[in-house]
Structure formats: C-alpha cells, structure tokens
Design a protein around this motif. Sequence first.
Motif, mmCIF file in Angstrom:
data_model
loop_
_atom_site.group_PDB
_atom_site.id
_atom_site.type_symbol
_atom_site.label_atom_id
_atom_site.label_comp_id
_atom_site.label_asym_id
_atom_site.label_seq_id
_atom_site.Cartn_x
_atom_site.Cartn_y
_atom_site.Cartn_z
ATOM 1 N N TYR A 131 0.845 -1.186 0.000
ATOM 2 C CA TYR A 131 0.000 0.000 0.000
ATOM 3 C C TYR A 131 0.885 1.244 0.000
ATOM 4 O O TYR A 131 2.065 1.171 0.306
ATOM 5 N N THR A 175 0.713 5.443 1.355
ATOM 6 C CA THR A 175 -0.044 6.335 2.230
ATOM 7 C C THR A 175 -0.024 7.749 1.653
ATOM 8 O O THR A 175 0.960 8.182 1.059
ATOM 9 N N ARG A 221 -11.035 10.964 3.672
ATOM 10 C CA ARG A 221 -11.807 9.713 3.667
ATOM 11 C C ARG A 221 -12.962 9.780 2.677
ATOM 12 O O ARG A 221 -13.229 8.813 1.955
ATOM 13 N N TYR A 228 -11.382 9.602 -1.027
ATOM 14 C CA TYR A 228 -10.900 8.283 -1.436
ATOM 15 C C TYR A 228 -11.995 7.225 -1.406
ATOM 16 O O TYR A 228 -12.024 6.332 -2.252
ATOM 17 N N GLU A 251 -13.270 0.715 1.925
ATOM 18 C CA GLU A 251 -12.508 0.861 3.155
ATOM 19 C C GLU A 251 -12.380 -0.515 3.813
ATOM 20 O O GLU A 251 -13.378 -1.167 4.102
ATOM 21 N N ARG A 297 -9.896 0.962 9.432
ATOM 22 C CA ARG A 297 -9.861 2.328 9.960
ATOM 23 C C ARG A 297 -9.364 2.233 11.391
ATOM 24 O O ARG A 297 -9.992 1.607 12.234
ATOM 25 N N PHE A 307 -5.260 6.276 10.448
ATOM 26 C CA PHE A 307 -4.882 5.440 9.307
ATOM 27 C C PHE A 307 -6.109 4.707 8.774
ATOM 28 O O PHE A 307 -6.771 3.959 9.500
ATOM 29 N N THR A 308 -6.429 4.946 7.502
ATOM 30 C CA THR A 308 -7.592 4.327 6.862
ATOM 31 C C THR A 308 -7.141 3.745 5.530
ATOM 32 O O THR A 308 -6.585 4.456 4.691
ATOM 33 N N LEU A 309 -7.377 2.440 5.336
ATOM 34 C CA LEU A 309 -6.894 1.717 4.164
ATOM 35 C C LEU A 309 -8.037 1.365 3.228
ATOM 36 O O LEU A 309 -9.069 0.867 3.664
ATOM 37 N N TYR A 310 -7.809 1.609 1.933
ATOM 38 C CA TYR A 310 -8.762 1.264 0.870
ATOM 39 C C TYR A 310 -8.084 0.293 -0.086
ATOM 40 O O TYR A 310 -6.933 0.489 -0.463
ATOM 41 N N ALA A 338 -3.788 4.246 1.493
ATOM 42 C CA ALA A 338 -4.197 4.627 2.845
ATOM 43 C C ALA A 338 -4.093 6.136 2.989
ATOM 44 O O ALA A 338 -3.233 6.766 2.374
ATOM 45 N N THR A 358 -3.860 9.145 6.095
ATOM 46 C CA THR A 358 -3.529 9.276 7.509
ATOM 47 C C THR A 358 -2.960 10.660 7.781
ATOM 48 O O THR A 358 -2.463 11.324 6.872
#
Length: 133
Positions: free
Chosen positions: A4, A6, A16, A19, A30, A33, A42-45, A55, A57
């Motif tokens: 990933y 960031t 958020r 994305y 997502e 989170r 930190f939020t990952l897609y 991500a 952040t």
Amino acid sequence: MLGYVTMGASDLDRARRFYSELLASVGARELMRMSDEEANGFTLYATDWGQPGIAVTRPYDGQPPHPGNGHMAAIVVDERAKVDALHARALELGGRCEGPPGVRGEEGARAFYGAYFRDPDGNKLCAFRIGPA
C-alpha cells in the motif's frame, strides 16, 4: 511488490470522503480504519485483503502533510473508459487535473493510456491502462 501507499491528510474526514467515493469506482472499499487518537486515523482502501491499497492518515510526526515532488501513486484499471471516469470523478470530488486522459507514447499492444490528478491535499495520483484501445 507494493502492499500500500499512504497519502498524508490535513483534513482526515475530507480525505476519507474523497478516497471512499473515488476508489469505489474501481471496486475498492474501506478495509481498515484505525483510531484517530492512537493511529493518526490510518484508513486503508483496497479491492480486497492481500491486494495493493491506498491509505490516508495524518503524518506520524504531527507536522502538516505536504506532497513530495516526483511522488505519485498509480491506479491500474482494465479499460480506457475507466481511466476517463476515474479522472473525471477525482475532479468532481475536489481534485485538480495534472494531465488529462490520453495516450503517452505510441499506440499499440503496450500503449500507456493515463490521466493525472491531485487529491484535495495535493497528493498526485495517476489512473492508467496498458494495452490497445
């Protein structure tokens, strides 16, 4: 090879939304989170666990985020129309154009069709497809 990338965000809620809506158009959602207080939000897609993701952040050091010159995340899609759509959606969501959709180089079996844009924090992204029209 990459798991990933960031993207630093000054306004985590805005990032958020951007994305979440942008990446939904390529089948991503997502997946994670983390706490705003403990993990800088930190939020990952991604399209699925084990697939590359993006991500957002707040920077770990607490300083304001700033995009690097020459840094970019590229999102691969399977059709040129999806490059066009992703670029258009990014602009609708508050991003700005860094290069409209089109072929870079020669047409053919390995043609590079891409579009470039920046998110609301200035992070640069590319949507691309390699292959013939």
